[in-house]
Design a protein around this motif. Structure first.
Motif, short mmCIF file in Angstrom:
data_model
loop_
_atom_site.label_atom_id
_atom_site.label_comp_id
_atom_site.label_asym_id
_atom_site.label_seq_id
_atom_site.Cartn_x
_atom_site.Cartn_y
_atom_site.Cartn_z
N LEU A 44 0.83 -1.20 0.00
CA LEU A 44 0.00 0.00 0.00
C LEU A 44 0.87 1.26 0.00
CD1 LEU A 44 -2.64 -1.11 2.68
CD2 LEU A 44 -2.96 -1.03 0.19
N PRO A 45 0.47 2.30 -0.70
CA PRO A 45 1.26 3.53 -0.72
C PRO A 45 1.26 4.22 0.64
CG PRO A 45 -0.86 3.88 -1.80
CD PRO A 45 -0.75 2.41 -1.53
N ASP A 46 2.37 4.87 0.97
CA ASP A 46 2.42 5.65 2.20
C ASP A 46 1.48 6.85 2.08
OD1 ASP A 46 4.32 3.98 3.31
OD2 ASP A 46 6.01 5.15 2.55
N ILE A 47 0.75 7.14 3.15
CA ILE A 47 -0.16 8.28 3.14
C ILE A 47 0.05 9.11 4.40
CG2 ILE A 47 -1.94 7.25 1.67
CD1 ILE A 47 -3.50 6.52 4.18
N SER A 48 -0.27 10.38 4.29
CA SER A 48 -0.20 11.31 5.41
C SER A 48 -1.33 12.31 5.23
CB SER A 48 1.15 12.02 5.43
OG SER A 48 1.19 13.03 4.44
N PRO A 49 -1.59 13.15 6.24
CA PRO A 49 -2.64 14.16 6.08
C PRO A 49 -2.37 15.12 4.94
CG PRO A 49 -2.07 13.90 8.40
CD PRO A 49 -1.05 13.13 7.62
N HIS A 50 -1.13 15.18 4.49
CA HIS A 50 -0.77 16.11 3.42
C HIS A 50 -0.58 15.41 2.07
CE1 HIS A 50 -0.23 18.87 6.73
NE2 HIS A 50 0.67 18.07 7.27
N SER A 51 -0.97 14.15 1.99
CA SER A 51 -0.84 13.42 0.74
C SER A 51 -1.70 14.05 -0.35
CB SER A 51 -1.25 11.96 0.93
OG SER A 51 -0.40 11.28 1.81
N ASP A 52 -1.21 13.96 -1.59
CA ASP A 52 -1.99 14.42 -2.73
C ASP A 52 -3.01 13.34 -3.07
OD1 ASP A 52 -3.06 15.34 -5.06
OD2 ASP A 52 -1.16 15.59 -6.13
N ALA A 53 -4.21 13.49 -2.53
CA ALA A 53 -5.23 12.46 -2.67
C ALA A 53 -5.65 12.25 -4.12
CB ALA A 53 -6.45 12.80 -1.81
N SER A 54 -5.45 13.25 -4.96
CA SER A 54 -5.86 13.12 -6.36
C SER A 54 -5.05 12.04 -7.09
CB SER A 54 -5.72 14.46 -7.08
OG SER A 54 -4.36 14.84 -7.16
N LYS A 55 -3.94 11.65 -6.52
CA LYS A 55 -3.09 10.64 -7.16
C LYS A 55 -3.41 9.23 -6.68
CE LYS A 55 0.79 13.81 -7.89
NZ LYS A 55 2.24 14.07 -7.62
N LEU A 56 -4.35 9.11 -5.77
CA LEU A 56 -4.70 7.80 -5.22
C LEU A 56 -5.92 7.23 -5.92
CD1 LEU A 56 -4.32 8.59 -1.40
CD2 LEU A 56 -2.68 7.38 -2.86
N ASP A 57 -5.87 5.95 -6.23
CA ASP A 57 -7.02 5.24 -6.79
C ASP A 57 -7.75 4.58 -5.62
OD1 ASP A 57 -8.84 3.48 -7.96
OD2 ASP A 57 -7.53 3.06 -9.66
N HIS A 102 -15.67 29.82 13.86
CA HIS A 102 -16.84 29.66 12.98
C HIS A 102 -16.43 29.52 11.51
CE1 HIS A 102 -19.12 30.65 16.52
NE2 HIS A 102 -18.53 31.82 16.62
N GLN A 103 -15.42 28.71 11.27
CA GLN A 103 -14.96 28.42 9.92
C GLN A 103 -15.09 26.91 9.69
OE1 GLN A 103 -10.97 30.02 9.70
NE2 GLN A 103 -11.69 32.13 9.69
N PRO A 104 -16.23 26.49 9.12
CA PRO A 104 -16.54 25.06 9.03
C PRO A 104 -15.46 24.20 8.39
CG PRO A 104 -18.45 26.36 8.45
CD PRO A 104 -17.32 27.34 8.59
N GLU A 105 -14.84 24.70 7.32
CA GLU A 105 -13.83 23.88 6.65
C GLU A 105 -12.65 23.61 7.58
OE1 GLU A 105 -10.48 23.93 3.18
OE2 GLU A 105 -11.78 25.67 3.42
N LYS A 106 -12.17 24.66 8.27
CA LYS A 106 -11.04 24.49 9.19
C LYS A 106 -11.43 23.59 10.36
CE LYS A 106 -8.59 28.76 8.08
NZ LYS A 106 -8.03 30.05 8.60
N THR A 107 -12.67 23.72 10.81
CA THR A 107 -13.15 22.87 11.90
C THR A 107 -13.12 21.41 11.49
OG1 THR A 107 -14.58 24.59 12.82
CG2 THR A 107 -15.12 22.31 13.36
N ARG A 140 -12.59 11.92 1.54
CA ARG A 140 -13.62 12.90 1.87
C ARG A 140 -13.17 14.30 1.51
NH1 ARG A 140 -15.99 15.72 6.51
NH2 ARG A 140 -14.19 15.31 7.83
N TRP A 141 -11.93 14.65 1.82
CA TRP A 141 -11.46 16.00 1.55
C TRP A 141 -11.19 16.23 0.08
CZ3 TRP A 141 -12.67 19.86 4.14
CH2 TRP A 141 -12.96 19.72 5.50
N LEU A 142 -10.87 15.19 -0.64
CA LEU A 142 -10.71 15.34 -2.08
C LEU A 142 -12.03 15.73 -2.72
CD1 LEU A 142 -8.88 14.95 -4.60
CD2 LEU A 142 -9.68 12.58 -4.66
N LYS A 143 -13.14 15.24 -2.17
CA LYS A 143 -14.46 15.48 -2.76
C LYS A 143 -15.08 16.79 -2.32
CE LYS A 143 -15.66 10.64 -3.54
NZ LYS A 143 -16.61 9.55 -3.25
N ILE A 144 -14.81 17.24 -1.09
CA ILE A 144 -15.50 18.44 -0.61
C ILE A 144 -14.58 19.64 -0.50
CG2 ILE A 144 -17.09 17.02 0.72
CD1 ILE A 144 -15.71 17.93 3.24
N ASP A 145 -13.34 19.50 -0.93
CA ASP A 145 -12.42 20.64 -0.88
C ASP A 145 -13.04 21.78 -1.68
OD1 ASP A 145 -10.12 21.96 -0.16
OD2 ASP A 145 -9.05 21.39 -1.98
#
Length: 276
Positions: A10-23, A202-207, A244-249
């Motif tokens: 499995l590829p290494d992942i982190s919170p900063h991974s470029d999710a667009s490159k993952l299948d 009161h910043q929903p995305e950051k929350t 999830r973040w790839l879809k709602i960013d």
């Protein structure tokens, strides 16, 4: 059981991974195919919340006339099965089927919040009965994190009714923009003070991103064994966070996101958004 080959592939992942490159479809399929029967059964309980969300979205479309049905992936059931829930519900796990059977005569009058609360009550009861160490601890943590957030929002927005949350009496009394949590509460929830700071902006995305980072850190801190079944479960949860973040960013032209953001920031009452 150890999953040396699976985890090393499995590829290494982190919170900063470029999710667009993952299948994601391929990764979840790879995980599923390489688990033994028992671990594959337990893995389903990390996916079922998406099925619950999909069912709630379908019921909202049917009984609240929402225009769009948003289906989350990965899921155990295909969109067609969820859409035909009246015919296929016997194929659903008991906690989903029981919810539908027991409430079929009142779905039209139930609020989305009532539906969600009822679904979650059944889901958590089932999960905790499995006696799986990872699932029990993970969902207790998620439930606590959700309860803290709900308590803060209840004490912030006057139009919200009291939430059905874990440890409600203590949390509602102490968690809010004008309240000071006791030392014991802070000890129980070490991330609470930072969570309150983020919620107060009161910043929903950051929350949401902060909440996801808390979950990610929890998985890193509590998962034992680099090649254990627990490590596979934790990896699957992290994949879902990235997906999830790839879809709602939010994008500049994302009108739906901007409208939702405006409603929340300006305290515009709206029915509780599902949190599954």
């Amino acid at each position: 059981m150890k999953y040396y080959y699976l985890i090393s592939s499995l590829p290494d992942i982190s919170p900063h991974s470029d999710a667009s490159k993952l299948d994601f479809d391929d990764l979840f399929d790879t995980i599923r195919r390489n688990l033994n029967k028992e671990d594959r059964r337990f893995m389903r309980y990390l996916i079922y919340p998406n099925d619950l969300n999909n069912l709630l979205s379908m019921l909202s479309h049917e009984y609240r006339d929402t225009q769009t049905v948003h289906f989350k992936k990965p899921s155990i059931f295909y969109p067609e099965e969820i859409k035909a829930y009246k015919l296929t519900r016997r194929n659903f796990p008991d906690f989903m089927n029981d919810f539908l059977s027991e409430n079929e005569d009142r779905l039209a009058t139930m609020s989305l919040r009532e539906m969600e609360d009822a679904m979650l009550d059944r889901f958590y009861s089932k999960v905790f009965s499995l006696n799986n160490h990872f699932l029990t601890n993970y969902y207790k943590f998620v439930r606590e994190l959700t309860s803290l957030t709900a308590a803060f929002h209840f004490n912030t927005y006057s139009f919200l009714s009291q939430p059905n949350i874990h440890d409600a009496d203590r949390l509602i009394l102490q968690v809010g923009p004008d309240r000071s949590p006791s030392a014991m509460v802070i000890k129980d929830y070490p991330y609470l003070e930072e969570l309150i700071k983020v919620l107060s902006k009161h910043q929903p995305e950051k929350t949401e991103r902060f909440i996801d980072s808390v979950i990610w850190n929890y998985l890193d801190d509590t998962t034992e064994g680099a090649f254990s079944r627990e490590a596979v479960y934790a990896y699957a949860v992290k994949l879902q966070l990235l997906q999830r973040w790839l879809k709602i960013d939010p994008k500049p032209n994302n009108e739906d996101f901007e409208k939702l953001l405006d409603k929340i920031i300006n305290n515009n009452p709206t029915e509780k958004t599902p949190t599954l």
